[in-house]
Enzyme design. Structure first.
Site: not given
Ligand SMILES: Nc1ncnc2c1ncn2[C@@H]1O[C@H](COP(=O)(O)OP(=O)(O)OP(=O)(O)O)[C@@H](O)[C@H]1O
Ligand SMILES: [Mg+2]
Length: 191
Positions: A32-38, A106
């Protein structure tokens, strides 16, 4: 070179290791996108598995770029190689019997498909952590979207580089509408 190497099998196989550990080795691949919550979801799933007595290991995009993939950047070519290596590493962890949580943007279907092939499709779950680019940019947990929009980061997925949505994921977690707790529950429902 390939002509000079030959696979050397051991006598303890994946099934034997799984029996020892009392679990099935597999890959949960979060895309998923950066910041999506992975990463946020993977960290919570890892904790819950731990409390349930399950052996897991988390592979995370940024973390692996400190070591194994420190020679790679974010061009399309480097991203493909990044995911190729991680797909192979995740497959090894799953083969070792661990529940492997892989969280990487990815962005390319082909890379995710290669990771599935490496692990064996019966050992692999693709989890689409879904949130649109506006939602992710609003969260901007690392401040990356703000920098990408100013043109300070090249090849930023969703802004200046593509993200190919999964067509047939094993699970979609819509983090725009679900809480973190609900998202984690959905993933744990795969077991
Ligand atoms: N249902 C949810 N699940 C996960 N994160 C959530 C949800 N709702 C809101 N968020 C918020 O979204 C953000 C997700 O950030 P996170 O670093 O997990 O993203 P990521 O997909 O790992 O990005 P990256 O690809 O940059 O590593 C956090 O600030 C988290 O608190
Ligand atoms: Mg991440």
């Amino acid at each position: 070179m390939v002509d000079n190497i030959k696979w050397h099998s051991g006598e303890i196989d994946k099934a034997a290791r799984e029996e020892l550990l009392g679990q099935k080795g597999m890959v949960l691949w979060f895309t998923g996108l950066s910041g999506s919550g992975k990463s946020t979801i993977a960290v919570e799933v890892e904790k819950e598995l731990y409390w349930r007595g399950k052996a897991s290991y988390r592979l995370d995009g940024d973390n692996l770029r400190f070591g194994l993939n420190q020679d790679l950047g974010f061009t399309a070519e480097d991203r493909i190689e990044n995911i190729r290596r991680i797909g192979e590493v995740a497959a090894l962890f799953a083969d070792a019997g661990l529940i492997t949580l892989a969280s990487f943007i990815s962005p390319y279907k082909a890379g995710r498909e290669a990771a599935r092939q490496a692990a064996g499709k019966e050992n692999f779950k693709e989890i689409y952590v879904k949130a649109d680019v506006e939602t992710c940019a609003e969260r901007d947990p690392k401040g990356l979207y703000a920098r990408a929009r100013k043109g300070e980061i090249e090849n930023f997925t969703g802004i200046s580089a593509p993200y190919e949505e999964p067509e047939n994921p094993d699970l979609v977690v819509d983090t725009k509408s679900l809480s973190l707790e609900q998202s984690v529950e959905l993933v744990l429902g795969l077991f």
